[in-house]
Scaffold this active site. Structure first.
Site, PDB file in Angstrom:
ATOM      1  N   ASP A 161      29.115  39.481  37.667  1.00 44.52           N
ATOM      2  CA  ASP A 161      30.551  39.366  37.429  1.00 44.52           C
ATOM      3  C   ASP A 161      31.107  40.523  36.612  1.00 44.52           C
ATOM      4  OD1 ASP A 161      33.096  38.336  37.301  1.00 44.52           O
ATOM      5  OD2 ASP A 161      32.634  36.883  35.740  1.00 44.52           O
ATOM      6  N   ASP A 212      37.473  42.752  40.238  1.00 47.91           N
ATOM      7  CA  ASP A 212      36.670  41.624  39.771  1.00 47.91           C
ATOM      8  C   ASP A 212      35.702  41.113  40.838  1.00 47.91           C
ATOM      9  OD1 ASP A 212      35.669  39.423  38.513  1.00 47.91           O
ATOM     10  OD2 ASP A 212      37.535  38.290  38.525  1.00 47.91           O
TER      11      ASP A 212
END
Ligand SMILES: *[C@@H]1O[C@H](CO)[C@@H](O)[C@H](O)[C@H]1NC(C)=O
Ligand SMILES: *[C@@H]1O[C@H](CO)[C@@H](O)[C@H](O)[C@H]1NC(C)=O
Ligand SMILES: CC(=O)N[C@H]1CO[C@H](CO)[C@@H](O)[C@@H]1O
Length: 401
Positions: A97, A279
């Site tokens: 992430d 992201d």
């Protein structure tokens, strides 16, 4: 995924899609440093079916149900890697992430919240690791998809990509509503800690322990139908993009945000002039509502209320004649073209979720449907994210950064 701090409730509700993960086997006894100063970590792409809840709800009569909430708990695509924790390298599957900064894993005695099977993707038993050290402080995080995790902070050895770093701070989570652990690789300043308690997270430790030269990594999510992708810590694969990598300045102190100038679609150039978070923990993309609605209208996507608080999402008929591209142009001139087919996510019964949803903030979140079409070099030392159009290929020409 993004942690909750900078997001409004609205953004949280629209961030229904996060990433899931799957594992690769950690090679044992491969603890030598790569002479080139790069660590390549393959990750798996897991595509979860949408939950049955949604399929039942959408019975072809959406228009009449505009005011009835529809719960979307689904997770669509996950990028996961297998890592090992502890002296005995206990295998854990983690979501990779770039939208958060902390590593946490699920303790073997953890309590799973919200009927989630939180222990299906690996658990950690501190008692069997001889190098485990509890720090006596408490970690707590809430992500944009509303999952949360808590547990004590700890230090231990973390292994992946053939190397091991020692004394790495992470959280040994004993309560979570997520079914998979997370390895956040964003800025140190984005860590979920009290002010003054920031610590060296994974990319920084890799550099400090001599495995890589810069706090940098390159991300290759691979083609939409591929099962694996790759992150290279400390290096870049020059075979995997066309043209040259354009360094875009990071414009936020604690997030991997760069300036998005324009979004071009169907002959119109929309002036965005604001930040975009790149992201890897988010499947869809989220942009300012005014521009999201204009693009949705062009594509014949339609709005459906999906939450009792009145929030909703754009859907689209899966058979809608969608062709063309969306072109994103960034502050320093990087330009990425994404085919419109990337924005149609099957949700059952002939309906699909539309891949460009409204954001609750001015800045955009560009998730996997964008990232897949770019090759990205995140350089946290230089404060840049260099971008070029991706080339899907098995060729490779890796150099250190
Ligand atoms: C989790 O760990 C913290 C800190 O050790 C403790 O206070 C808490 O009671 C634990 N929670 C559960 C559910 O075990
Ligand atoms: C885009 O919007 C920004 C901010 O509102 C403005 O400064 C800029 O001049 C606009 N650019 C174009 C090409 O209209
Ligand atoms: C990669 C992997 O094994 N993912 C699993 C994580 O746990 C959920 C919930 O049980 C499964 O659905 C995933 O397949």
């Amino acid at each position: 995924m993004v942690s909750i701090l900078s997001f409004t409730k609205h953004a949280l509700n629209t961030l229904a899609f996060a990433l899931l993960a799957q594992g690769i086997v950690i090679p044992d006894g491969l603890e030598k440093r790569d002479g080139a100063g790069v660590i390549a970590l393959d990750f798996n792409v897991v595509r979860d079916p949408l939950n049955t809840n949604l399929a039942q709800f959408i019975d072809g009569d959406l228009a009449k149900r505009k005011n009835t909430p529809l719960t979307l708990q689904n997770r669509k695509t996950y990028y996961s890697a297998n890592i090992g924790i502890g002296s005995n390298k206990q295998p854990q599957t983690v979501i990779l992430d770039t939208g958060s900064s902390d590593l946490w894993v699920v303790d073997v005695n953890a309590q799973c919240q919200d009927d989630i099977d939180c222990k299906d993707n690996g658990t950690f038993d501190p008692k069997t690791s001889t190098t485990y050290q509890s720090l006596g402080t408490q970690f707590s995080i809430v992500y944009g998809d509303e999952t949360s995790s808590q547990g004590p902070w700890a230090k231990d050895t973390v292994s992946f990509g053939g190397i091991s770093i020692t004394g790495q701070q992470f959280a040994d989570v004993n309560s979570t509503s997520s079914d998979v652990a997370v390895m956040g690789i964003g800025f140190k300043s984005g860590e979920s800690v009290e002010s003054g308690e920031n610590y060296d997270n994974i990319p920084i430790t890799l550099k400090k322990q001599g495995f890589i030269k810069s706090t940098a990594y390159s991300l290759y999510l691979n083609s939409p139908d591929a099962a694996t992708g790759q992150i290279i810590f400390g290096g870049v694969d020059n075979a995997k993009y066309s043209g040259s990598l354009v360094p875009e300045s990071i414009t936020a102190p604690d997030r991997l945000i760069i300036k998005l100038d324009t979004i071009d679609y169907a002959g119109t150039s929309y002036n965005y002039s604001d930040g975009a978070l790149l992201d890897s923990g988010t499947t869809l993309s989220f942009i300012r509502p005014d521009i999201a609605s204009q693009i949705a209208r062009h594509a014949e996507a339609f709005w459906v209320i999906t939450d009792s608080s009145g929030d909703g999402q754009y859907f689209i008929n899966c058979n809608a004649p969608v062709s063309g591209n969306v072109v994103y142009t960034f502050g320093k001139g990087a330009k990425i073209t994404v085919p419109l087919s990337e924005f149609i996510f099957p949700a059952g019964n002939g309906l699909c979720v539309w891949g460009i949803q409204p954001s609750g903030d001015d800045f955009a979140i560009l998730g996997d449907n964008f990232l897949r079409h770019a090759y990205l070099l995140y350089n946290l030392d230089a404060n840049t994210i260099s971008i070029a159009p991706v080339k899907f290929t098995s060729d490779s020409d890796i150099v250190s950064v």
